[in-house]
Design a protein around this motif. Sequence first.
Motif, PDB file in Angstrom:
ATOM      1  N   UNK A 232       0.752  -1.203   0.057  1.00 39.57           N
ATOM      2  CA  UNK A 232       0.012  -0.045  -0.054  1.00 39.57           C
ATOM      3  C   UNK A 232       0.827   1.137   0.005  1.00 39.57           C
ATOM      4  N   UNK A 233       0.436   2.347  -0.557  1.00 42.02           N
ATOM      5  CA  UNK A 233       1.162   3.373  -0.637  1.00 42.02           C
ATOM      6  C   UNK A 233       1.534   4.080   0.849  1.00 42.02           C
ATOM      7  N   UNK A 234       0.402   4.201   1.785  1.00 39.51           N
ATOM      8  CA  UNK A 234       0.927   4.547   3.220  1.00 39.51           C
ATOM      9  C   UNK A 234       0.608   3.535   4.179  1.00 39.51           C
ATOM     10  N   UNK A 235       1.553   3.059   4.990  1.00 38.33           N
ATOM     11  CA  UNK A 235       1.232   2.063   5.875  1.00 38.33           C
ATOM     12  C   UNK A 235       0.289   2.573   6.771  1.00 38.33           C
ATOM     13  N   UNK A 236      -0.202   1.445   7.717  1.00 38.77           N
ATOM     14  CA  UNK A 236      -1.481   1.739   8.343  1.00 38.77           C
ATOM     15  C   UNK A 236      -1.112   2.930   9.498  1.00 38.77           C
TER      16      UNK A 236
END
Length: 379
Positions: A232-236
């Motif tokens: 994903x582009x930005x981690x959780x």
Amino acid sequence: MDPVTAAYLTESIYFTSRLTMSVKTVIVTAPINIALTKYWGKEDEFNIYPLNNSISLTLSQDQVRPFDHLYFIEKLMTTTKITTGPHLTKSSFSLNGILQKEIPSRTKDVIILCLLRARLSNRCPVYRHVYIESTNNFPTAAGLASSASGMAALAFGLAKLYELDSDITEIARRGSGSSCRSMKGGIVQWIRCPLNETQEQLTRKSFAKQLYPCTFWPELRVAICVTSAAMKPVGSTLAMQRTVHTSSLFAHGRISSVQINEEKLLLALKNKDFSSLGTVIMKESNQLHALCLDAWPPCVYLNEFSLALIRWVHGINKYFGRLLVAYTFDAGPNCFLIAEAKDMPVLQHLLVASFGSVGPDTNPAGDDMVTVDADGSRR
Ligand code: ADP
Ligand code: DP6
Ligand code: CO
């Protein structure tokens, strides 16, 4: 360990240095879980206290069978091997076969917390260093809860290594919040536990507890549709931080909304009311992604296939005149469809008709649609 949990987390332990019994290895597995009401925001970044409770379904290892066009994965899970002994001169961590240059700080926190508990419990020799080799049999950091199964396996493995018997959902939580829910089977609640005025920070607890065993609603099924295996582009962790700090939608109503959704979910579960369950989980999922879009810069997780699946679900439910399938997405583009067993064959058929072939033999390369049986599929 309670028998239900034992069905979800597996272990094997052996000593390679048989004479001194000093080199000890454990191999453990842990499953993913899918959030029905979502954890999205921390009150305390260091201790990982969430801003709200969350409820999830642990995907039973024996009953989840996803397909991929490249290979057939029997169970979505993490397998972690941990070795300790006097021969190690430093700790190291390998993820999916790649030795990491550094151990991530929250992974270190889990190791240290387990080590401290082990030293206090005095049950077995405790060496300073560990060698951790962890593998996910599904895409990592793609919104399929790899941090949950990964950290659950790590905490569980260390607990086995050091013979800890206290509640380790509290330690797993420190690695990744959602992982504490993967340590219990069935339907699981992660309790936020707000700090009350009289309580000391040190005695505060935020832990996972089983609400219902997996046998409670045996007709429930989950199908996982992988629309992208990419990271994903930005981690959780960063995305939820960004949401809390920049989203006015979050500030104006998320917490009260998720509390209401939790009440609705608890009622739907109690009554085994699939229509209410489906409605509340779809609304939770949509709210999570609305919040992500309202963060700045926005976190865009859903792709065109995710959106097509959302439309597809609403279309199917409208066509049949009842809620027969629901979707939920974690922070990623991959879709978890939830339905009852009786409706799964027709849904699978319609999925294939709408999106192409599904299954290990028929799914052509390039088509990332995959399905699985679900938790609760007691046969
Ligand atoms: P996901 O949606 O897959 O949970 P997150 O952004 O929450 O994605 O977390 C991804 C991170 O979790 C990875 O970058 C890695 O640091 C950690 N992680 C994933 N799998 C494992 C594992 N098996 N063991 C330890 N850490 C893991
Ligand atoms: C959207 O547990 O991955 O999947 O605690 O920062 O590691 P950290 O985050 P993580 O967040 C999961 C968010 C979610 C919803 C959920 O699982 O409840
Ligand atoms: Co995660």
